[in-house]
Design an enzyme around this catalytic site. Structure first.
Site, PDB file in Angstrom:
ATOM      1  N   SER A 118      -9.051  -1.485   4.100  1.00 47.30           N
ATOM      2  CA  SER A 118      -7.867  -1.595   3.607  1.00 47.30           C
ATOM      3  C   SER A 118      -7.336  -3.102   3.703  1.00 47.30           C
ATOM      4  O   SER A 118      -7.557  -3.532   2.568  1.00 47.30           O
ATOM      5  CB  SER A 118      -7.207  -0.977   5.101  1.00 47.30           C
ATOM      6  OG  SER A 118      -5.871  -0.989   5.133  1.00 47.30           O
ATOM      7  N   HIS A 119      -6.653  -3.464   4.520  1.00 52.95           N
ATOM      8  CA  HIS A 119      -5.996  -4.799   4.147  1.00 52.95           C
ATOM      9  C   HIS A 119      -6.900  -5.996   4.559  1.00 52.95           C
ATOM     10  O   HIS A 119      -6.690  -7.183   4.293  1.00 52.95           O
ATOM     11  CB  HIS A 119      -4.720  -5.183   5.372  1.00 52.95           C
ATOM     12  CG  HIS A 119      -5.092  -4.882   6.694  1.00 52.95           C
ATOM     13  ND1 HIS A 119      -5.603  -3.723   7.181  1.00 52.95           N
ATOM     14  CD2 HIS A 119      -5.351  -5.826   7.603  1.00 52.95           C
ATOM     15  CE1 HIS A 119      -5.711  -3.782   8.393  1.00 52.95           C
ATOM     16  NE2 HIS A 119      -5.439  -5.130   8.561  1.00 52.95           N
ATOM     17  N   ASP A 288      -1.124  -2.902   0.377  1.00 49.73           N
ATOM     18  CA  ASP A 288      -2.489  -3.395   0.594  1.00 49.73           C
ATOM     19  C   ASP A 288      -3.689  -2.968  -0.344  1.00 49.73           C
ATOM     20  O   ASP A 288      -3.260  -2.101  -1.188  1.00 49.73           O
ATOM     21  CB  ASP A 288      -2.779  -2.970   2.114  1.00 49.73           C
ATOM     22  CG  ASP A 288      -3.046  -1.567   2.366  1.00 49.73           C
ATOM     23  OD1 ASP A 288      -2.641  -0.784   1.613  1.00 49.73           O
ATOM     24  OD2 ASP A 288      -3.568  -1.300   3.506  1.00 49.73           O
ATOM     25  N   ASP A 290      -5.749  -0.603  -0.140  1.00 51.29           N
ATOM     26  CA  ASP A 290      -6.092   0.846  -0.323  1.00 51.29           C
ATOM     27  C   ASP A 290      -4.687   1.652  -0.441  1.00 51.29           C
ATOM     28  O   ASP A 290      -4.634   2.864  -0.699  1.00 51.29           O
ATOM     29  CB  ASP A 290      -6.920   1.588   0.858  1.00 51.29           C
ATOM     30  CG  ASP A 290      -6.083   1.188   2.200  1.00 51.29           C
ATOM     31  OD1 ASP A 290      -5.377   0.352   2.452  1.00 51.29           O
ATOM     32  OD2 ASP A 290      -6.371   2.115   3.007  1.00 51.29           O
ATOM     33  N   ASP A 292      -2.031   2.052   1.400  1.00 52.66           N
ATOM     34  CA  ASP A 292      -1.075   2.981   2.132  1.00 52.66           C
ATOM     35  C   ASP A 292       0.010   2.109   3.050  1.00 52.66           C
ATOM     36  O   ASP A 292       1.016   2.562   3.485  1.00 52.66           O
ATOM     37  CB  ASP A 292      -2.111   3.570   3.311  1.00 52.66           C
ATOM     38  CG  ASP A 292      -2.968   2.505   3.823  1.00 52.66           C
ATOM     39  OD1 ASP A 292      -3.044   1.564   3.694  1.00 52.66           O
ATOM     40  OD2 ASP A 292      -3.837   3.096   4.950  1.00 52.66           O
ATOM     41  N   ARG A 293      -0.207   0.752   2.695  1.00 60.66           N
ATOM     42  CA  ARG A 293       0.816  -0.008   3.189  1.00 60.66           C
ATOM     43  C   ARG A 293       1.993  -0.561   2.289  1.00 60.66           C
ATOM     44  O   ARG A 293       1.541  -0.804   1.289  1.00 60.66           O
ATOM     45  CB  ARG A 293       0.393  -1.463   3.814  1.00 60.66           C
ATOM     46  CG  ARG A 293      -0.704  -0.872   5.090  1.00 60.66           C
ATOM     47  CD  ARG A 293      -1.296  -2.476   5.819  1.00 60.66           C
ATOM     48  NE  ARG A 293      -2.071  -2.169   6.811  1.00 60.66           N
ATOM     49  CZ  ARG A 293      -2.146  -2.769   7.864  1.00 60.66           C
ATOM     50  NH1 ARG A 293      -1.543  -4.014   8.098  1.00 60.66           N
ATOM     51  NH2 ARG A 293      -3.002  -2.748   8.868  1.00 60.66           N
ATOM     52  N   LYS A 389      -0.461   7.101   5.706  1.00 57.34           N
ATOM     53  CA  LYS A 389       0.853   6.340   5.268  1.00 57.34           C
ATOM     54  C   LYS A 389       0.632   6.217   3.668  1.00 57.34           C
ATOM     55  O   LYS A 389      -0.331   6.222   3.307  1.00 57.34           O
ATOM     56  CB  LYS A 389       0.916   5.221   6.035  1.00 57.34           C
ATOM     57  CG  LYS A 389      -0.423   4.217   6.154  1.00 57.34           C
ATOM     58  CD  LYS A 389       0.056   3.090   7.157  1.00 57.34           C
ATOM     59  CE  LYS A 389      -1.146   1.998   7.208  1.00 57.34           C
ATOM     60  NZ  LYS A 389      -2.039   2.346   8.022  1.00 57.34           N
TER      61      LYS A 389
HETATM   62  C1  VG1 Z   1      -4.082  -2.030  12.468  1.00 57.83           C
HETATM   63  C2  VG1 Z   1      -2.393  -1.746  12.637  1.00 57.83           C
HETATM   64  C3  VG1 Z   1      -2.018  -0.276  12.606  1.00 57.83           C
HETATM   65  C4  VG1 Z   1      -2.697   0.360  11.711  1.00 57.83           C
HETATM   66  C5  VG1 Z   1      -4.167   0.026  11.132  1.00 57.83           C
HETATM   67  C6  VG1 Z   1      -4.854   0.658   9.946  1.00 57.83           C
HETATM   68  O1  VG1 Z   1      -4.572  -1.883  13.441  1.00 57.83           O
HETATM   69  O2  VG1 Z   1      -2.051  -2.497  13.476  1.00 57.83           O
HETATM   70  O3  VG1 Z   1      -0.884  -0.070  12.662  1.00 57.83           O
HETATM   71  O4  VG1 Z   1      -2.749   1.786  11.581  1.00 57.83           O
HETATM   72  O5  VG1 Z   1      -4.542  -1.514  11.156  1.00 57.83           O
HETATM   73  O6  VG1 Z   1      -4.175   0.251   9.129  1.00 57.83           O
HETATM   74  P1  VG1 Z   1      -5.129  -2.569  14.728  1.00 57.83           P
HETATM   75  O7  VG1 Z   1      -5.990  -1.679  15.513  1.00 57.83           O
HETATM   76  O8  VG1 Z   1      -5.853  -3.733  13.988  1.00 57.83           O
HETATM   77  O9  VG1 Z   1      -3.795  -3.199  15.212  1.00 57.83           O
HETATM   78  V1  VG1 Z   1      -4.847   0.282   7.388  1.00 57.83           V
HETATM   79  O10 VG1 Z   1      -3.605  -0.010   6.233  1.00 57.83           O
HETATM   80  O11 VG1 Z   1      -5.774  -1.357   7.590  1.00 57.83           O
HETATM   81  O12 VG1 Z   1      -5.858   1.458   7.232  1.00 57.83           O
HETATM   82 CO    CO Z   2      -4.517   0.082   4.335  1.00 56.49          CO
END
Ligand code: VG1
Ligand code: CO
Length: 563
Positions: A118-119, A288, A290, A292-293, A389
């Site tokens: 992801s990010h 981001d 992937d 979704d953000r 998302k």
């Molecule tokens: C983080 C965010 C959470 C989000 C998750 C996955 O998790 O706080 O809100 O759903 O990333 O997002 P954490 O446990 O690091 O706080 V993504 O776009 O990285 O799949």
């Molecule tokens: Co993501």
């Protein structure tokens, strides 16, 4: 006649660290590169849990990061050996997370495997990740990921069709015969974008949006941060909505995201903010890795907080054809997300659910028809059109709102504050903190939860006094299946409704990350309604740091990132 492949059972040594976090298994890429059979083991663990039946269909794709194609190769070989009937793979392995969710649902697939961290940054010295999604298109719930983890800890063999190599660069159909009884496996390489685009055209009024952009001569800028959204943004903005190519920034996916964090916030998407500050573009969005953000920016760099964005979409749901048609059944936000949504839900008389962090907690409510729109403070917004998302969806939702309101981003946001008041929100991230120090912060806070000694005490900073009314550890019971999620973050709620929340991240790949969330409410008639959020939040930030002793425990004077 189809080409035949034999299945080999390979003995392996289990790993004890393949526990999926908030959103899949995320590790330094080096772990996947250097630990023997690390990927094979994890994919086999997924297979062992899902027990592919003869009609098992899996969708496979990822965000284009380093090691993704190698992982796709492994998945094809291990899935075919384990009896998966059909694999649907994005061309060149590319599929955004929302696209995977869309495709699982559209083709009634058994599930999907998403290759992304992801990010988190990508490359040989950054992170890689693997995530399993279930048949509703959403991230596997904890009972599934727990089962995968349990299997992974005891795994002694995996099954593989060692010689099965496929071409994923060309869209088309391939068939293979597996094992002695010539079991057939179909592999379809599909367009990364087509199915997702069809869905978007169903949800939004593309011809009207195109006219609106044209008539108003709107200039848009979508920044993919070199993640997977590039081709989707090009297709939607340029091919469908008639925008020029210079609306696209960093829209060629790169294995290392150009060396930076594919994380759409004010720190890592600085480039977009600076471009928008020039006042040339009317509407900007960053996504981001992937896809979704989303982060949304108006003209002259006007920033829309994700918490406000969610509340504003809810309040303007009728601007979106999909909601006009299906109605808004209910709304939800993750617990640390600001209370802005709550005010809209109250006005609209819609049910409002408060869930733990992570998109998987929205799935059951959506499947039960009780939830249409939800979001997280972490730049995640989406609806029940899929079960992830959806960054591009959020940008299109906003364009629809701007068109409907015939106003610009700043006007829409400020109008919202004037109606509902303003929830100022910030998140402090302390990344790569020593694990012991992070645990000390959390146990210190949990001790207060235990003994409740701070209840009703006053805490003053810069002539603001906050009285603690609740000090608890958030626990959630799923309204649909009654499953309970404990320890989801320590929550301090003050007399004026302001909130401070602490939790440890579940998406990091090493060390610990402490997240401190601050949500402070300014009423609609206050003088400082439009003032800087940073100023408004200062007193509460100070109180939060004092109560948690983060600087003392971690030795950190300042957070790594503020969003
Ligand atoms: C983080 C965010 C959470 C989000 C998750 C996955 O998790 O706080 O809100 O759903 O990333 O997002 P954490 O446990 O690091 O706080 V993504 O776009 O990285 O799949
Ligand atoms: Co993501």
């Amino acid at each position: 006649m189809c080409e035949s492949y034999t299945v080999t059972s390979v003995s392996t040594t289990p790993y004890d660290d393949q526990k999926p976090g908030t959103s899949g298994l995320r590790k330094p890429t080096q772990v996947f590169l250097t630990k023997t059979n690390y990927t094979e083991n994890f994919i086999q663990s997924i297979m062992t849990v899902i027990k592919p039946s003869e009609d098992c269909v899996l969708v496979v794709g990822g965000d284009g990061r380093y090691f993704m194609k190698e992982a796709v190769r492994v998945i094809v070989k291990v899935a075919a050996a384990n009896g998966v009937r059909r694999l649907i793979i994005g061309q060149n392995g590319l599929l955004s997370t929302p696209a995977v969710s869309c495709i699982i649902r559209k083709y009634s697939a058994t599930g999907g495997i998403i290759l992304t961290a992801s990010h988190n940054p990508g490359g040989p010295n950054a992170d890689f990740g693997i995530k399993y999604n279930i048949s509703n298109g959403g991230p596997a719930p904890s009972k599934v990921t727990d089962a995968i983890y349990e299997v992974s800890k005891q795994l002694n063999t995996y099954d593989i069709c060692k010689d099965l190599e496929i071409d994923i660069s060309t869209i088309g159909h391939q068939s293979f015969c597996i094992g002695e009884n010539k079991r057939k496996v179909d592999i379809d390489v599909i367009s990364s974008v087509a199915d997702y685009l069809t869905l978007m055209k169903d949800i939004f009024d593309f011809p009207a949006l195109k006219n609106y952009i044209h008539d108003k001569k709107l200039k848009l800028r979508f920044d993919a941060l070199h993640g997977v959204i590039g081709p989707y943004a090009k297709s939607v903005l340029c091919d469908e909505l008639g925008c020029s190519q210079d609306s696209l920034a960093h829209c060629v996916p790169k294995e290392d995201f150009g060396g930076s964090h594919p994380d759409p916030n004010l720190t890592y998407a600085r480039d977009l903010v600076q471009e928008m500050e020039k006042g040339v573009h009317d509407f900007g969005a960053a996504f981001d890795g992937d896809g979704d953000r989303n982060m949304l920016i108006g003209k002259n760099g006007f920033y829309v907080s994700p918490c406000d964005s969610l509340a504003i979409i809810a309040n303007n749901y009728e601007a979106i054809p999909y909601f006009r048609k299906n109605g808004l059944k209910g709304v939800a936000r993750s617990m640390p997300t600001s209370g802005a949504l709550d005010r809209v839900a109250a006005k609209l008389q819609k049910s409002m659910y408060e869930t733990p962090t992570g998109w998987k907690f929205f799935g059951n409510l959506m499947d039960a028809g009780q939830l249409s729109l939800c979001g997280e403070e972490s730049f995640g917004t989406g609806s029940d059109h899929i079960r992830e998302k959806d960054g591009l969806w959020a940008a299109l939702a906003w364009l629809s709102i701007l068109m409907h309101a015939n106003a610009d981003v700043e006007q829409v946001v400020k109008q919202h504050w004037r109606e509902f008041g303003r929830n100022c929100f910030t998140r402090y991230d302390y990344e790569q903190v020593d694990v012991v120090a992070a645990n000390n912060v959390m146990s210190g806070l949990k001790a207060y939860v235990e003994n409740q000694s701070l209840l009703n005490t006053e805490h003053t900073s810069q002539s603001h006094t906050f009285v603690i009314k609740t000090f608890d550890d958030f626990e959630y019971t799923d309204p649909i299946d009654q499953s309970v999620a404990k320890n989801q973050g320590v929550r301090i709620i003050f007399g004026d409704g302001s909130r401070v929340i602490f939790r440890l991240s579940g998406t990091g790949s090493s060390g610990a990350t402490i997240r401190m969330y601050i949500d402070s409410y300014i009423s609609s008639d206050a003088e400082n309604l439009e003032a800087s959020a940073e100023e408004a939040l200062k007193p509460l930030v100070e109180v939060a740091l004092r109560l948690s002793k983060i600087p003392q425990f971690t030795g950190r004077e300042a957070p790594t990132v503020i969003t």
